[in-house]
Write a protein that holds these residues in place. Structure first.
Motif, PDB file in Angstrom:
ATOM      1  N   VAL A   1       3.606  23.265 -15.457  1.00 27.76           N
ATOM      2  CA  VAL A   1       2.477  24.175 -15.017  1.00 27.76           C
ATOM      3  C   VAL A   1       1.469  23.399 -14.006  1.00 27.76           C
ATOM      4  N   TYR A   2       1.181  23.828 -12.808  1.00 31.54           N
ATOM      5  CA  TYR A   2       0.248  22.870 -12.055  1.00 31.54           C
ATOM      6  C   TYR A   2      -1.058  23.633 -12.157  1.00 31.54           C
ATOM      7  N   LEU A   3      -2.273  22.622 -11.607  1.00 36.96           N
ATOM      8  CA  LEU A   3      -3.612  23.382 -11.680  1.00 36.96           C
ATOM      9  C   LEU A   3      -4.028  23.873 -10.553  1.00 36.96           C
ATOM     10  N   SER A   4      -3.220  23.618  -9.368  1.00 37.73           N
ATOM     11  CA  SER A   4      -3.753  24.065  -7.920  1.00 37.73           C
ATOM     12  C   SER A   4      -2.520  24.199  -7.016  1.00 37.73           C
ATOM     13  N   ARG A   5      -2.741  25.002  -6.002  1.00 42.43           N
ATOM     14  CA  ARG A   5      -1.524  24.932  -5.131  1.00 42.43           C
ATOM     15  C   ARG A   5      -1.328  23.393  -4.360  1.00 42.43           C
ATOM     16  N   ALA A   6      -2.493  22.860  -4.292  1.00 38.68           N
ATOM     17  CA  ALA A   6      -2.277  21.641  -3.533  1.00 38.68           C
ATOM     18  C   ALA A   6      -1.818  20.444  -4.526  1.00 38.68           C
ATOM     19  N   GLN A   7      -1.732  20.521  -5.811  1.00 35.55           N
ATOM     20  CA  GLN A   7      -1.121  19.672  -6.508  1.00 35.55           C
ATOM     21  C   GLN A   7       0.397  20.085  -6.939  1.00 35.55           C
ATOM     22  N   ARG A   8       0.885  21.376  -6.853  1.00 35.44           N
ATOM     23  CA  ARG A   8       2.151  21.760  -7.053  1.00 35.44           C
ATOM     24  C   ARG A   8       2.944  21.496  -5.678  1.00 35.44           C
ATOM     25  N   GLN A   9       2.249  21.697  -4.714  1.00 32.73           N
ATOM     26  CA  GLN A   9       2.758  21.156  -3.269  1.00 32.73           C
ATOM     27  C   GLN A   9       3.121  19.727  -3.527  1.00 32.73           C
ATOM     28  N   ALA A  10       2.416  19.077  -3.817  1.00 35.57           N
ATOM     29  CA  ALA A  10       2.488  17.398  -3.612  1.00 35.57           C
ATOM     30  C   ALA A  10       3.658  17.183  -4.590  1.00 35.57           C
ATOM     31  N   ALA A  11       3.877  18.075  -5.707  1.00 36.17           N
ATOM     32  CA  ALA A  11       4.677  17.638  -6.559  1.00 36.17           C
ATOM     33  C   ALA A  11       6.091  18.294  -6.176  1.00 36.17           C
ATOM     34  N   GLY A  12       6.202  19.224  -5.044  1.00 36.37           N
ATOM     35  CA  GLY A  12       7.533  19.567  -4.613  1.00 36.37           C
ATOM     36  C   GLY A  12       8.169  20.718  -5.340  1.00 36.37           C
ATOM     37  N   SER A  13       7.052  21.558  -5.965  1.00 36.92           N
ATOM     38  CA  SER A  13       7.298  22.680  -6.539  1.00 36.92           C
ATOM     39  C   SER A  13       6.949  23.928  -5.948  1.00 36.92           C
ATOM     40  N   ILE A  14       7.657  24.951  -5.930  1.00 36.87           N
ATOM     41  CA  ILE A  14       7.319  26.277  -5.335  1.00 36.87           C
ATOM     42  C   ILE A  14       7.137  27.333  -6.410  1.00 36.87           C
ATOM     43  N   ALA A  15       7.886  27.374  -7.235  1.00 37.49           N
ATOM     44  CA  ALA A  15       8.062  28.572  -8.329  1.00 37.49           C
ATOM     45  C   ALA A  15       6.914  28.270  -9.431  1.00 37.49           C
ATOM     46  N   ALA A  16       6.804  26.899  -9.881  1.00 39.73           N
ATOM     47  CA  ALA A  16       6.031  26.790 -11.273  1.00 39.73           C
ATOM     48  C   ALA A  16       4.753  27.582 -11.256  1.00 39.73           C
ATOM     49  N   PRO A  17       4.308  28.103 -12.260  1.00 42.52           N
ATOM     50  CA  PRO A  17       3.128  28.645 -12.327  1.00 42.52           C
ATOM     51  C   PRO A  17       1.873  27.752 -12.059  1.00 42.52           C
ATOM     52  N   ILE A  18       0.940  28.184 -11.495  1.00 49.04           N
ATOM     53  CA  ILE A  18      -0.491  27.624 -11.397  1.00 49.04           C
ATOM     54  C   ILE A  18      -1.549  28.176 -12.278  1.00 49.04           C
ATOM     55  N   ILE A  19      -2.018  27.388 -13.159  1.00 49.86           N
ATOM     56  CA  ILE A  19      -3.137  27.786 -14.235  1.00 49.86           C
ATOM     57  C   ILE A  19      -4.127  26.851 -14.003  1.00 49.86           C
ATOM     58  N   ARG A  20      -5.457  27.603 -13.794  1.00 47.29           N
ATOM     59  CA  ARG A  20      -6.603  26.681 -13.708  1.00 47.29           C
ATOM     60  C   ARG A  20      -7.247  26.199 -15.023  1.00 47.29           C
ATOM     61  N   LEU A  21      -7.871  24.977 -14.684  1.00 45.68           N
ATOM     62  CA  LEU A  21      -8.434  24.315 -15.953  1.00 45.68           C
ATOM     63  C   LEU A  21      -9.316  25.101 -16.849  1.00 45.68           C
ATOM     64  N   PRO A  22      -9.281  25.355 -18.127  1.00 43.46           N
ATOM     65  CA  PRO A  22     -10.084  26.353 -18.710  1.00 43.46           C
ATOM     66  C   PRO A  22     -11.437  25.243 -19.099  1.00 43.46           C
ATOM     67  N   VAL A  23     -12.546  26.384 -19.293  1.00 47.51           N
ATOM     68  CA  VAL A  23     -13.658  25.923 -20.013  1.00 47.51           C
ATOM     69  C   VAL A  23     -14.218  26.757 -21.001  1.00 47.51           C
ATOM     70  N   ASN A  24     -14.728  26.498 -21.957  1.00 48.47           N
ATOM     71  CA  ASN A  24     -15.449  27.289 -23.034  1.00 48.47           C
ATOM     72  C   ASN A  24     -16.961  27.430 -22.928  1.00 48.47           C
ATOM     73  N   PRO A  25     -17.450  28.364 -22.320  1.00 46.57           N
ATOM     74  CA  PRO A  25     -18.760  28.443 -21.949  1.00 46.57           C
ATOM     75  C   PRO A  25     -19.707  28.112 -23.228  1.00 46.57           C
ATOM     76  N   SER A  26     -19.424  28.353 -24.493  1.00 46.22           N
ATOM     77  CA  SER A  26     -20.104  28.121 -25.604  1.00 46.22           C
ATOM     78  C   SER A  26     -20.317  26.583 -25.842  1.00 46.22           C
ATOM     79  N   ARG A  27     -19.351  25.764 -25.365  1.00 46.40           N
ATOM     80  CA  ARG A  27     -19.468  24.410 -25.669  1.00 46.40           C
ATOM     81  C   ARG A  27     -20.474  23.693 -24.282  1.00 46.40           C
ATOM     82  N   CYS A  28     -20.705  24.449 -23.551  1.00 44.92           N
ATOM     83  CA  CYS A  28     -21.777  24.183 -22.487  1.00 44.92           C
ATOM     84  C   CYS A  28     -23.237  24.443 -22.821  1.00 44.92           C
ATOM     85  N   THR A  29     -24.178  23.787 -22.224  1.00 49.18           N
ATOM     86  CA  THR A  29     -25.594  24.191 -22.183  1.00 49.18           C
ATOM     87  C   THR A  29     -25.840  25.096 -20.605  1.00 49.18           C
ATOM     88  N   TYR A  30     -26.413  26.382 -20.876  1.00 48.30           N
ATOM     89  CA  TYR A  30     -26.781  27.193 -19.507  1.00 48.30           C
ATOM     90  C   TYR A  30     -28.176  27.065 -19.518  1.00 48.30           C
TER      91      TYR A  30
END
Ligand code: UDP
Length: 333
Positions: A119-148
């Protein structure tokens, strides 16, 4: 679903007696990602075993293994009997395919050691790894662990490794052009690089060291903007540095803080939602820097966008779909 989460076992720089926990005591992008993902999976009713981060706090649904080596990890995995193993260690803790259905999130640059079910984090990272078909899933954040916070202070923030490829120097140059101070927070393993910035940008750049806890969440919430001016040269893994996922972007947005980023790696894919992108190497003149800062989205919009795009529950759902594919034996590169 029973998920074994493999976190890279690293010692904590400020106290080598401790392992870096999940969430981390200080610097630790992968550890924050694993923490947010576990939050989302537990909320979805999963049972999770965390390996590679002794000292992390267990809670209902989450158990913490003491394993930090492939042998001890194997034993813990056999006891737990996972439906799926989720590897964030590039194979360090599970250097074999085929024992359990396994999904491997690539957190680095280049080609991962184990390419199956990546699983890759971005199209740029996936492309550099030579993958075309693997899923891209962005990095998560839990807003309740942040101060707003909606009311900001008059400083810009650099939060990360103080390294050439992370653009700390470019951040100081931007801050000077904008007429604002820059707080630099993070480990400085390349000390001469930091010292040169502090000498060249005296009166603008202030180094506050590696931070954690409320120091980190307060800074993220109080800054006028976070600067992520990553540069494509001098990558730590050889070759060109391609920003793979940039945890700090979603953390800033969830804190109501906009981002000004370079166009390196993942940044032009994610930052337009929460800030502005400028070409790597470009240092705006004062008028442009001021205009950029004035054009950034408002805090409520940033918080909403962070939840919608990168919220821990949203990202956990995406991973559950990928886990289900792996669990029935689907394979991809
Ligand atoms: N960080 C921190 N304290 C510091 C510097 C950084 O807690 O002094 C955290 C930051 O909030 C982020 C992570 O370390 O969660 C860095 O992750 P990122 O993906 O931005 O950078 P990388 O993993 O490429 O170093």
């Amino acid at each position: 679903m029973r998920i074994a989460m493999l976190n890279p076992p690293y010692r904590y720089g400020q106290d080598p007696e401790q392992w870096i926990t999940v969430p981390p005591q200080g610097y630790g992008g992968i550890q924050w990602v694993v923490a947010a993902l576990i939050d989302g999976l537990l909320a979805a009713g999963c049972q999770v075993l965390l390996l590679g981060a002794p000292g992390s706090v267990a809670r209902p649904g989450l158990s913490v293994s003491a394993a930090t080596t492939p042998d001890t990890a194997l034993e813990a995995l056999q006891d737990f009997a996972p439906d799926v193993v989720h590897d964030h260690t590039n194979g360090t803790l599970l250097p074999a395919d085929g024992l359990w259905p396994t999904v491997r999130t690539h957190h680095l640059n280049g080609i991962p050691t184990y390419r199956a079910n990546g699983v890759y984090l971005s199209r740029a990272q996936r492309q550099a790894a030579g993958s075309i078909a693997a899923p891209i899933i962005r990095l998560p954040v839990n807003p309740s662990r942040c101060t707003y916070r909606e009311v900001k202070q008059d400083f810009l923030l650099f939060l990360g490794r103080v390294s050439v490829h992370k653009g700390a120097r470019e951040a100081a140059a931007f801050a000077r052009a904008a007429g604002l101070s820059l707080k630099i927070a993070g480990p400085a393993w390349e000390r001469s690089y930091l010292d040169q910035i502090l000498a060249d940008f005296a009166g603008t750049a202030d180094y506050i060291g590696e931070i954690g806890g409320t120091d980190r969440t307060d800074l993220l919430a109080d800054a006028r903007a976070l600067l992520v001016l990553s540069q494509p040269w001098n990558g730590p893994f050889g070759g060109e540095w391609i920003e793979p996922g940039a945890t700090v972007v979603s953390e800033a947005a969830a804190s109501g803080t906009p981002v000004i980023a370079s166009d390196n790696g993942c940044l032009p894919e994610i930052v337009p939602h929460v800030g502005a992108v400028i070409p790597a190497g470009h240092i705006p003149r004062p008028r442009e820097a001021t205009r950029l800062l004035a054009s950034l989205p408002a805090a409520p919009d940033l918080r909403r966008t962070a939840r919608e795009h990168w919220g821990h529950d949203v990202i956990a759902e995406k991973y559950l779909t990928v886990y289900a594919r792996a669990a029935v034996g689907t394979a991809w590169i």
